[in-house]
Enzyme design. Sequence first.
Site, PDB file in Angstrom:
ATOM      1  N   SER A 183       1.028  -1.312   7.475  1.00  8.19           N
ATOM      2  CA  SER A 183       0.990  -0.449   8.740  1.00  8.19           C
ATOM      3  C   SER A 183      -0.306   0.262   8.522  1.00  8.19           C
ATOM      4  CB  SER A 183       2.015   0.674   8.647  1.00  8.19           C
ATOM      5  OG  SER A 183       1.770   1.818   7.785  1.00  8.19           O
ATOM      6  N   TYR A 184      -1.098   0.546   9.930  1.00  6.22           N
ATOM      7  CA  TYR A 184      -0.589   0.516  11.320  1.00  6.22           C
ATOM      8  C   TYR A 184      -1.143  -0.362  12.179  1.00  6.22           C
ATOM      9  CZ  TYR A 184      -4.449   3.778  11.697  1.00  6.22           C
ATOM     10  OH  TYR A 184      -5.433   4.196  11.742  1.00  6.22           O
ATOM     11  N   HIS A 234       0.754  -1.273  -0.075  1.00  3.24           N
ATOM     12  CA  HIS A 234      -0.126   0.025   0.078  1.00  3.24           C
ATOM     13  C   HIS A 234       0.785   1.127   0.085  1.00  3.24           C
ATOM     14  CE1 HIS A 234      -3.316  -2.713   1.824  1.00  3.24           C
ATOM     15  NE2 HIS A 234      -3.566  -2.498   0.543  1.00  3.24           N
ATOM     16  N   ALA A 235       0.634   2.024  -0.980  1.00  2.00           N
ATOM     17  CA  ALA A 235       1.711   3.259  -1.070  1.00  2.00           C
ATOM     18  C   ALA A 235       1.795   4.199   0.018  1.00  2.00           C
ATOM     19  CB  ALA A 235       1.101   4.188  -2.332  1.00  2.00           C
ATOM     20  N   ARG A 236       0.842   4.497   0.864  1.00  2.00           N
ATOM     21  CA  ARG A 236       0.995   5.371   1.815  1.00  2.00           C
ATOM     22  C   ARG A 236       1.808   4.966   3.190  1.00  2.00           C
ATOM     23  NH1 ARG A 236      -5.535   5.524   2.951  1.00  2.00           N
ATOM     24  NH2 ARG A 236      -5.888   3.334   3.941  1.00  2.00           N
ATOM     25  N   GLU A 237       1.967   3.544   3.131  1.00  4.89           N
ATOM     26  CA  GLU A 237       2.460   2.886   4.333  1.00  4.89           C
ATOM     27  C   GLU A 237       3.916   3.105   4.271  1.00  4.89           C
ATOM     28  OE1 GLU A 237       0.461  -0.711   4.267  1.00  4.89           O
ATOM     29  OE2 GLU A 237      -1.423  -0.075   4.492  1.00  4.89           O
ATOM     30  N   ASN A 242      -3.543  -5.295  -2.539  1.00  4.76           N
ATOM     31  CA  ASN A 242      -4.014  -6.452  -1.163  1.00  4.76           C
ATOM     32  C   ASN A 242      -5.389  -7.234  -1.404  1.00  4.76           C
ATOM     33  OD1 ASN A 242      -2.471  -7.833   0.778  1.00  4.76           O
ATOM     34  ND2 ASN A 242      -3.547  -6.815   2.148  1.00  4.76           N
ATOM     35  N   GLU A 283       1.537  -5.751  10.731  1.00  2.00           N
ATOM     36  CA  GLU A 283       1.128  -4.220  10.636  1.00  2.00           C
ATOM     37  C   GLU A 283       1.897  -3.783  11.967  1.00  2.00           C
ATOM     38  OE1 GLU A 283      -1.201  -2.843   8.731  1.00  2.00           O
ATOM     39  OE2 GLU A 283      -2.323  -4.529   7.982  1.00  2.00           O
ATOM     40  N   ARG A 331      -3.297   4.938  -1.736  1.00  2.40           N
ATOM     41  CA  ARG A 331      -3.162   3.338  -1.085  1.00  2.40           C
ATOM     42  C   ARG A 331      -2.891   2.601  -2.301  1.00  2.40           C
ATOM     43  NH1 ARG A 331      -5.376   0.141   2.988  1.00  2.40           N
ATOM     44  NH2 ARG A 331      -6.581  -1.851   1.906  1.00  2.40           N
TER      45      ARG A 331
END
Length: 270
Positions: free
Chosen positions: A147-148, A12-15, A88, A223, A70
């Site tokens: 995350s998270y 996921h891009a933002r993690e 995912n 996570e 994401r």
Amino acid sequence: MKPAILIDGGIHAREWISPAVVLYIINQLKNNPQQDPAIEKLVDLYDWYFIPVINPDGYVYTYTTDPCWRKNRRQTSSNPVCYGVDLNRNFGYDDKTWDPSVGGSSDPCNYVGYAGTGPFTEEESKAVMKVMNRKGVNFVAYMSFQSYSQIWAYPWGYTQDTLKDAQDLRNAANVGAAAIFSKSKKIYRVNQSALFPEFGLIAGASDDYARGGANIKYSYTIELRDTGEKKFFLPASEITPNGEEILEGVKAFANYIYKPRRKNYYYNKW
């Protein structure tokens, strides 16, 4: 044949913490700057495979345009504003393990959970699948760092049905979580993915495919920090402490599963 462990991040891009922690682990296993004999042992016992960033175009997009993005960045509709598949939600090996109605979306313009038009429509998920099924490699464990929430989750995610050997996966994860706690006093909760209220039921996840499609027994989604205060936007000062505690968890986990597996019929002999 040596057993192998596959670790990935950045699905996921933002993690952002996820690729950073994977890179931290790579550096520790490759260079062992503290000359840790436990790391030397695990490098000898296992072949290690890493995919630090599964979703590179989405990851870049979070830095240049939208930090909360994401999905990946493939255009998914003739509508010029519709981009991205949630990677995912794009894994699966039958109609139950890939199902947009279970924790995903069939709307190509959905901002978060679009699952694609079928399993493995995306080059990124196909690439991970090919690694998992690579001939001549005996993968015995898979960890997807995300995350998270500080969670160590095992299959299944698409159903609350329980694996026959769920206790094996739970025991191994508890060993890793205990090592994390010993290092940093951070609590990582262990349970079946579908039983975490933060998740609910989710079809199309990589750890479910790793277990059910690629026959990797010890398959997990982990996570990382934190539990919700900073969410996806941890400060850079959190990278090293998160990496340090996860490394301890991975070391303890990998050491734990080594001997019990030697007589386990589930695996190829090595």
